[in-house]
Write a protein that holds these residues in place. Structure first.
Motif, short mmCIF file in Angstrom:
data_model
loop_
_atom_site.label_atom_id
_atom_site.label_comp_id
_atom_site.label_asym_id
_atom_site.label_seq_id
_atom_site.Cartn_x
_atom_site.Cartn_y
_atom_site.Cartn_z
N ALA A 146 8.35 6.44 1.34
CA ALA A 146 8.57 7.76 1.93
C ALA A 146 7.28 8.56 2.04
O ALA A 146 7.08 9.34 2.98
CB ALA A 146 9.60 8.53 1.10
N ALA A 147 6.37 8.38 1.07
CA ALA A 147 5.11 9.13 1.05
C ALA A 147 4.02 8.44 1.86
O ALA A 147 2.91 8.98 1.99
CB ALA A 147 4.64 9.31 -0.39
N GLY A 148 4.31 7.26 2.41
CA GLY A 148 3.32 6.54 3.18
C GLY A 148 2.32 5.78 2.34
O GLY A 148 1.30 5.31 2.85
N GLU A 149 2.60 5.63 1.05
CA GLU A 149 1.68 4.89 0.18
C GLU A 149 1.90 3.39 0.29
O GLU A 149 0.97 2.59 0.09
CB GLU A 149 1.87 5.33 -1.28
N PHE A 150 3.14 2.97 0.57
CA PHE A 150 3.48 1.56 0.71
C PHE A 150 4.10 1.35 2.09
O PHE A 150 4.80 2.23 2.60
CB PHE A 150 4.51 1.12 -0.35
N PRO A 151 3.91 0.17 2.67
CA PRO A 151 4.58 -0.14 3.94
C PRO A 151 6.08 -0.37 3.70
O PRO A 151 6.50 -0.65 2.57
CB PRO A 151 3.88 -1.41 4.40
N ALA A 152 6.86 -0.28 4.76
CA ALA A 152 8.30 -0.54 4.66
C ALA A 152 8.52 -1.97 4.17
O ALA A 152 7.80 -2.90 4.58
CB ALA A 152 8.96 -0.33 6.01
N GLN A 153 9.50 -2.16 3.31
CA GLN A 153 9.80 -3.48 2.75
C GLN A 153 11.18 -3.46 2.11
O GLN A 153 11.79 -2.40 1.94
CB GLN A 153 8.75 -3.86 1.71
#
Length: 209
Positions: A146-153
Motif C-alpha cells: 500500500a505504501a509503495g515499498e513492495f511490489p504487488a504480490q
C-alpha cells in the motif's frame, strides 16, 4: 461432603504447576525435549511422577504447555520489535533480525521449538505459532504494498515463504550436530544473508540496519 478447593490449595497447585513448567523449560533449553522425560522432571522438582500427572494429562500435554510458554515469549519479542518500527521495510527487517538473533543466542531451545522431532501434540502447537508469524508478516507486506515499498504480490504465499526461509536458513546454525557449511560463517554474516534474501524475495530495498 464433597472436597472443595480453597484459595490456599489452589495457590499451592498453581505453584507446583509453575515449578513443573519452569523446570521442564530449563531441561529442554539445556538438552532438548529428549532431555525431559517425566521421571527426570519429577525428580528435579522433588515430586512423584504421579504428582506430575495430577497437573498434566501426560508428557505430551506438559511439553505442549512448555512449547506454548517458549513460543509465546519469542512471538512477543518479535511483535515488540515490529511495533517499534514505522516503515514496512524496517518492520520486515525487525521480524528477520529479532527471530534470527534470538534463535542463535538460545540455540538449543530454538532448535527444540523449530526442528526437534516431537510428539504430534507439540507439532500441532508448532503449526499454530507458525501461522501467527505468518500473520504478522502478512500484515507488514500488505502495508508495504500500500505504501509503495513492495511490489504487488501474493502476500499469503510470500509471508509463509519468508517464515519458512528464515527457519530453514537457521537450521544448520542451530543444529546440535555441527554443519560445516555454516560453521565457517559468523552469526552476523548468517543473519545479514537471511535478511538480504528476505528483502530481495519481496522486492524491497534494504533500509537502515
Amino acid at each position: 461432603m464433597a472436597y472443595r478447593a480453597t484459595d490456599k490449595t489452589r495457590a499451592a497447585q498453581a505453584q507446583r504447576r509453575e515449578l513443573l513448567l519452569a523446570t521442564s523449560e530449563k531441561l529442554i533449553a539445556a538438552g532438548g525435549f529428549a532431555a525431559a522425560p517425566v521421571k527426570v522432571i519429577a525428580d528435579a522438582c522433588g515430586m512423584s511422577v504421579g504428582s506430575v500427572y495430577s497437573h498434566f494429562a501426560g508428557r505430551a500435554d506438559l511439553l505442549a504447555a512448555v512449547f506454548r510458554r517458549g513460543a509465546d515469549q519469542e512471538l512477543a519479542e518479535v511483535r515488540k520489535a515490529v511495533e517499534a518500527c514505522e516503515s514496512a521495510t524496517d518492520r520486515l527487517q525487525a521480524v528477520v533480525r529479532t527471530f534470527a538473533w534470538r534463535a542463535i543466542r538460545g540455540r538449543q531451545m530454538a532448535w527444540s521449538l523449530l526442528f526437534e522431532p516431537v510428539d504430534p501434540r507439540v507439532d500441532e502447537e508448532r503449526l499454530i505459532y507458525r501461522r501467527s508469524y505468518v500473520e504478522v508478516t502478512t500484515a507488514i507486506l500488505h502495508d508495504g504494498i500500500a505504501a509503495g515499498e513492495f511490489p504487488a504480490q501474493h502476500v499469503d504465499i510470500a509471508a509463509a515463504a519468508l517464515i519458512g526461509a528464515i527457519s530453514e536458513s537457521l537450521a544448520g546454525r542451530l543444529s546440535p550436530v555441527p554443519v560445516e557449511a555454516t560453521e565457517s560463517s559468523s552469526d552476523a554474516d548468517i543473519v545479514d544473508a537471511i535478511l538480504e534474501l528476505c528483502l530481495r524475495a519481496v522486492g524491497a530495498e534494504p533500509a537502515s540496519r
